[in-house]
Scaffold this motif. Structure first.
Motif, PDB file in Angstrom:
ATOM      1  N   LEU A  17       0.896  -1.168   0.188  1.00  0.00           N
ATOM      2  CA  LEU A  17       0.043   0.100  -0.083  1.00  0.00           C
ATOM      3  C   LEU A  17       0.818   1.224  -0.099  1.00  0.00           C
ATOM      4  O   LEU A  17       1.731   1.216   0.865  1.00  0.00           O
ATOM      5  N   THR A  18       0.545   2.000  -0.860  1.00  0.00           N
ATOM      6  CA  THR A  18       1.125   3.464  -0.833  1.00  0.00           C
ATOM      7  C   THR A  18       0.889   4.266   0.423  1.00  0.00           C
ATOM      8  O   THR A  18       0.051   3.921   1.211  1.00  0.00           O
ATOM      9  N   GLU A  19       1.896   5.160   0.656  1.00  0.00           N
ATOM     10  CA  GLU A  19       1.943   5.856   1.833  1.00  0.00           C
ATOM     11  C   GLU A  19       0.508   6.587   2.104  1.00  0.00           C
ATOM     12  O   GLU A  19      -0.117   6.508   3.375  1.00  0.00           O
ATOM     13  N   LYS A  20      -0.330   6.915   1.201  1.00  0.00           N
ATOM     14  CA  LYS A  20      -1.439   7.545   1.485  1.00  0.00           C
ATOM     15  C   LYS A  20      -2.539   6.788   0.824  1.00  0.00           C
ATOM     16  O   LYS A  20      -3.866   7.335   0.807  1.00  0.00           O
ATOM     17  N   GLY A  21      -2.395   5.533   0.529  1.00  0.00           N
ATOM     18  CA  GLY A  21      -3.171   4.685  -0.040  1.00  0.00           C
ATOM     19  C   GLY A  21      -4.479   4.152   1.008  1.00  0.00           C
ATOM     20  O   GLY A  21      -4.210   4.210   2.202  1.00  0.00           O
ATOM     21  N   THR A  22      -5.440   3.493   0.477  1.00  0.00           N
ATOM     22  CA  THR A  22      -6.568   3.088   0.977  1.00  0.00           C
ATOM     23  C   THR A  22      -6.607   1.247   0.719  1.00  0.00           C
ATOM     24  O   THR A  22      -6.568   0.847  -0.266  1.00  0.00           O
ATOM     25  N   LEU A  23      -6.880   0.744   1.599  1.00  0.00           N
ATOM     26  CA  LEU A  23      -6.949  -0.779   1.805  1.00  0.00           C
ATOM     27  C   LEU A  23      -8.425  -0.880   2.226  1.00  0.00           C
ATOM     28  O   LEU A  23      -9.009  -0.681   3.709  1.00  0.00           O
ATOM     29  N   TYR A  24      -9.350  -1.500   1.498  1.00  0.00           N
ATOM     30  CA  TYR A  24     -10.827  -1.948   1.996  1.00  0.00           C
ATOM     31  C   TYR A  24     -10.673  -3.526   2.183  1.00  0.00           C
ATOM     32  O   TYR A  24     -10.653  -4.250   1.383  1.00  0.00           O
ATOM     33  N   PHE A  25     -10.854  -3.635   3.466  1.00  0.00           N
ATOM     34  CA  PHE A  25     -11.010  -5.110   3.813  1.00  0.00           C
ATOM     35  C   PHE A  25     -12.198  -5.715   4.249  1.00  0.00           C
ATOM     36  O   PHE A  25     -12.882  -5.063   5.228  1.00  0.00           O
ATOM     37  N   SER A  26     -13.040  -6.523   3.492  1.00  0.00           N
ATOM     38  CA  SER A  26     -14.339  -6.948   4.150  1.00  0.00           C
ATOM     39  C   SER A  26     -14.439  -8.560   3.871  1.00  0.00           C
ATOM     40  O   SER A  26     -13.473  -9.046   3.409  1.00  0.00           O
ATOM     41  N   ASN A  27     -15.260  -9.250   4.965  1.00  0.00           N
ATOM     42  CA  ASN A  27     -15.592 -10.462   4.678  1.00  0.00           C
ATOM     43  C   ASN A  27     -16.957 -10.590   5.588  1.00  0.00           C
ATOM     44  O   ASN A  27     -17.340  -9.751   6.042  1.00  0.00           O
ATOM     45  N   ASN A  28     -17.515 -11.833   5.276  1.00  0.00           N
ATOM     46  CA  ASN A  28     -18.823 -12.221   5.719  1.00  0.00           C
ATOM     47  C   ASN A  28     -18.961 -13.110   6.950  1.00  0.00           C
ATOM     48  O   ASN A  28     -19.901 -13.875   7.055  1.00  0.00           O
ATOM     49  N   LEU A  29     -17.608 -13.389   7.387  1.00  0.00           N
ATOM     50  CA  LEU A  29     -17.738 -14.231   8.861  1.00  0.00           C
ATOM     51  C   LEU A  29     -18.542 -13.547   9.954  1.00  0.00           C
ATOM     52  O   LEU A  29     -18.116 -12.335  10.477  1.00  0.00           O
ATOM     53  N   ARG A  30     -19.600 -14.068  10.295  1.00  0.00           N
ATOM     54  CA  ARG A  30     -20.376 -13.274  11.360  1.00  0.00           C
ATOM     55  C   ARG A  30     -19.754 -13.132  12.555  1.00  0.00           C
ATOM     56  O   ARG A  30     -19.825 -12.147  13.388  1.00  0.00           O
ATOM     57  N   SER A  31     -18.861 -14.012  12.926  1.00  0.00           N
ATOM     58  CA  SER A  31     -18.345 -14.271  14.378  1.00  0.00           C
ATOM     59  C   SER A  31     -16.815 -13.495  14.222  1.00  0.00           C
ATOM     60  O   SER A  31     -16.207 -13.536  15.091  1.00  0.00           O
ATOM     61  N   PHE A  32     -16.709 -12.817  12.978  1.00  0.00           N
ATOM     62  CA  PHE A  32     -15.282 -12.247  12.786  1.00  0.00           C
ATOM     63  C   PHE A  32     -14.963 -10.937  13.733  1.00  0.00           C
ATOM     64  O   PHE A  32     -15.862 -10.077  14.271  1.00  0.00           O
ATOM     65  N   LYS A  33     -13.860 -11.069  14.387  1.00  0.00           N
ATOM     66  CA  LYS A  33     -13.194 -10.019  15.277  1.00  0.00           C
ATOM     67  C   LYS A  33     -12.035  -9.550  14.766  1.00  0.00           C
ATOM     68  O   LYS A  33     -10.980 -10.579  14.356  1.00  0.00           O
ATOM     69  N   LEU A  34     -11.731  -8.297  14.325  1.00  0.00           N
ATOM     70  CA  LEU A  34     -10.538  -7.637  14.020  1.00  0.00           C
ATOM     71  C   LEU A  34      -9.416  -7.924  15.003  1.00  0.00           C
ATOM     72  O   LEU A  34      -9.934  -7.390  16.185  1.00  0.00           O
ATOM     73  N   ASP A  35      -8.179  -8.494  14.419  1.00  0.00           N
ATOM     74  CA  ASP A  35      -7.151  -8.605  15.510  1.00  0.00           C
ATOM     75  C   ASP A  35      -6.771  -7.232  15.914  1.00  0.00           C
ATOM     76  O   ASP A  35      -6.487  -6.500  15.276  1.00  0.00           O
ATOM     77  N   SER A  36      -6.530  -7.057  17.235  1.00  0.00           N
ATOM     78  CA  SER A  36      -5.921  -5.805  17.926  1.00  0.00           C
ATOM     79  C   SER A  36      -4.787  -5.424  17.350  1.00  0.00           C
ATOM     80  O   SER A  36      -4.487  -4.244  17.532  1.00  0.00           O
ATOM     81  N   ASP A  37      -3.935  -6.245  16.868  1.00  0.00           N
ATOM     82  CA  ASP A  37      -2.538  -5.855  16.362  1.00  0.00           C
ATOM     83  C   ASP A  37      -2.604  -5.181  14.980  1.00  0.00           C
ATOM     84  O   ASP A  37      -1.726  -4.392  14.549  1.00  0.00           O
ATOM     85  N   VAL A  38      -3.920  -5.289  14.142  1.00  0.00           N
ATOM     86  CA  VAL A  38      -4.096  -4.529  13.235  1.00  0.00           C
ATOM     87  C   VAL A  38      -3.623  -2.906  13.375  1.00  0.00           C
ATOM     88  O   VAL A  38      -3.150  -2.434  12.623  1.00  0.00           O
ATOM     89  N   SER A  39      -4.219  -2.561  14.490  1.00  0.00           N
ATOM     90  CA  SER A  39      -3.890  -1.060  14.959  1.00  0.00           C
ATOM     91  C   SER A  39      -2.538  -0.611  15.020  1.00  0.00           C
ATOM     92  O   SER A  39      -2.437   0.585  14.973  1.00  0.00           O
ATOM     93  N   ASN A  40      -1.758  -1.612  15.144  1.00  0.00           N
ATOM     94  CA  ASN A  40      -0.230  -1.240  15.188  1.00  0.00           C
ATOM     95  C   ASN A  40       0.064  -0.813  13.914  1.00  0.00           C
ATOM     96  O   ASN A  40       1.231  -0.184  13.685  1.00  0.00           O
TER      97      ASN A  40
END
Length: 311
Positions: A258-281
């Motif tokens: 991803l470029t410095e000012k780029g945007t990543l769209y992440f989607s999924n349809n797992l109903r129980s999905f929880k985004l890993d807290s480490d993503v925020s790092n």
């Protein structure tokens, strides 16, 4: 009052509620009914002149009386015949088979046709697959990507039939790289490009096991689209894929693409999905799920969607 009056009235109400939205976007494919009434746990999607009724396997297991199930399905078909007398009704039973894709081929009718979505056209097939080739719930994301894609390089992973890729290319993206494990879907994506008069020679279509390919891929993009399956044990993949277990690894790798000012769209349809807290790092995270679900979807858990930008 007939036996099917309640479901008739609900479908009629939905049809009227969506009328302006459908007209404004020029939609020929949309969700008409989304398990609104508990006694009728079905989904009804409109694709042009065809009405596709999906039986929801989990809920329909509650039918102890097969005759009751048949009665309720008859009510739905009666209501649709009254409201859409010129349309063809197709019934699909969607059962949960762990390890098997819901997108696998059922028949070989070759019955393909075109539906419109605002400025775009897409090929759909209501007969040969459980899903018809166009994820209706991603309509808002397609509109968003089309608006922001001009002169940008775009990477679309697990691209399926390429509807998001088409939106980006139609929005004047510099180049779109669409990656999937299926040749069938990549060829379908190419046909969607051609339908919209987009030169496929200006873009890239790759058949790859994305999990093993990505660490070797060093190109960078202003927009990355990631919509993986919840689970896959496809023979085309080196390892079993589980979006809950594997998304942090994928997103970490994509941070390098991803470029410095780029945007990543992440989607999924797992109903129980929880985004890993480490993503925020790694990323600034914006949960855009609510605005990414279109008004024809009653199910607010149809997917989760996150807008990610590098910190």
């Amino acid at each position: 009052m007939t036996d099917f009056t309640p479901i008739l009235n609900r479908i009629k109400k939905n049809k009227n509620r969506l009328k302006s939205y459908i007209k404004d976007l020029g939609l020929e494919a949309y969700r008409l009914y989304d398990r609104d009434i508990p006694e009728y746990p079905y989904i009804i999607d409109v694709y042009g002149s065809k009405l596709v009724i999906f039986e929801k396997g989990k809920r329909l297991n509650d039918y102890e009386d097969q005759k009751l199930k048949e009665k309720h399905l008859k009510h739905i078909t009666q209501a649709l015949n009254q409201l859409f007398p010129e349309s063809q009704t197709i019934i699909k039973e969607r059962v949960k088979n762990k390890g098997k894709s819901q997108y696998e081929k059922e028949l070989n009718s070759g019955n393909k046709f075109i539906v419109r979505e605002k400025d775009l056209k897409f090929e759909v097939n209501t007969d040969d697959y459980l899903d018809c080739g166009l994820f209706l719930d991603h309509r808002p994301l397609r509109l968003q990507v089309q608006k922001m894609a001009a002169e940008k390089r775009v990477l679309n992973l697990f691209c399926y039939t390429g509807s998001l890729s088409v939106a980006a290319a139609f929005g004047s993206a510099k180049q779109v790289c669409s990656v999937d494990m299926s040749n069938t879907y990549l060829e379908w994506a190419k046909r969607n490009f051609e339908l919209n008069r987009i030169n496929i020679a200006d873009h890239i279509f790759l058949r790859e096991d994305i999990v093993s390919w990505l660490p070797q891929h060093m190109d960078r993009y202003e927009i990355i689209l990631l919509d993986p399956p919840s689970f896959s044990n496809s023979k085309k993949m080196e390892d079993i894929f589980d979006v809950q277990k594997d998304h942090l690894k994928l997103l970490t790798q994509l941070s390098k693409n991803l470029t410095e000012k780029g945007t990543l769209y992440f989607s999924n349809n797992l109903r129980s999905f929880k985004l890993d807290s480490d993503v925020s790092n790694i990323f600034e995270i914006k949960d855009i799920t609510k605005k990414s679900i279109p008004p024809d979807f009653k199910d607010q858990k149809i997917h989760q969607c996150f807008e990610l930008k590098l910190k």
